[in-house]
Design a protein around this motif. Structure first.
Motif, short mmCIF file in Angstrom:
data_model
loop_
_atom_site.label_atom_id
_atom_site.label_comp_id
_atom_site.label_asym_id
_atom_site.label_seq_id
_atom_site.Cartn_x
_atom_site.Cartn_y
_atom_site.Cartn_z
N THR A 18 -12.44 30.28 6.65
CA THR A 18 -11.23 29.43 7.69
C THR A 18 -11.14 30.20 8.86
N SER A 42 -9.05 32.67 9.40
CA SER A 42 -7.89 33.01 9.60
C SER A 42 -7.20 33.77 8.51
N ASP A 95 -9.62 35.38 5.54
CA ASP A 95 -10.22 34.35 4.91
C ASP A 95 -11.23 34.14 6.06
#
Length: 193
Positions: free
Chosen positions: A110, A112, A107
């Motif tokens: 984010t 992460s 992602d």
């Protein structure tokens, strides 16, 4: 005589203070031992979950083409969990609830990876190492909390391991590399020979 009486009173006061504070001191000592036991068990569970997740990913990554990697990965996770003691006892993973295969995707918002259970292609595994009432391992027994009516507590840890495909590109070494790319540095020669 007065001096002797005064000294005896002080000793009596000290004895009463010790008698009153002793149960409190012993209670805090007992609480400290049980909290320490919980922290140690939590660390043991995390180590167990990490080892089992990495073992499962190793099995998935090196399964022969055409073979289903999930049974081998689950067996590897179970074997590694059993090798790690938690609070002095062997761990058992329940394949139905403690070993969860899924898909990990990056992602960019984010920065992460997000694990989605059951999603294809399956490139990740979540391992849950538990000492709970509803697990095969049972709840973590406490030594002194029984005084307060609690003889055990539930505790768990989890780990996610994944393998991700990356693009490979050849560049002149040390160029800026976009996220998600692996660079193979090659020596570039200017000669035509």
């Amino acid at each position: 005589m007065r001096h002797e009486t005064s000294r005896m009173r002080r000793r009596a006061i000290v004895a009463v203070q010790v008698a009153v504070s002793l149960p409190v001191i012993l209670g805090f000592t007992a609480l400290t031992i049980d909290v320490g036991t919980m922290y140690n068990a939590r660390n043991d569970l995390q180590r167990t979950a990490d080892a089992a997740a990495l073992a499962a990913m190793g099995a998935m990554a090196f399964t022969d083409i055409g073979d289903d990697p999930l049974p081998a990965a689950a067996a590897a996770a179970t074997a590694f969990a059993e090798r790690n003691l938690v609070a002095g006892h062997e761990m058992t993973l329940d394949p139905g609830t403690d070993i969860i295969f899924g898909h990990a995707s990056y992602d960019s918002v984010t920065s992460s990876y997000i694990f989605t259970p059951g999603e294809d292609p399956q490139n990740a595994v979540r391992i849950i190492a538990r000492k709970t009432e509803d697990s095969q391992n049972g709840a973590l027994p406490l030594l002194f909390a029984g005084i307060f009516g609690k003889s055990a507590t539930n505790i768990s840890a989890q780990a996610v391991a994944m393998y991700v495909d990356t693009q490979t590109t050849e560049t002149d070494c040390w160029d800026a590399v976009p996220d998600g790319m692996t660079v193979i540095c090659t020596e570039v020669s200017d000669s035509d020979s």
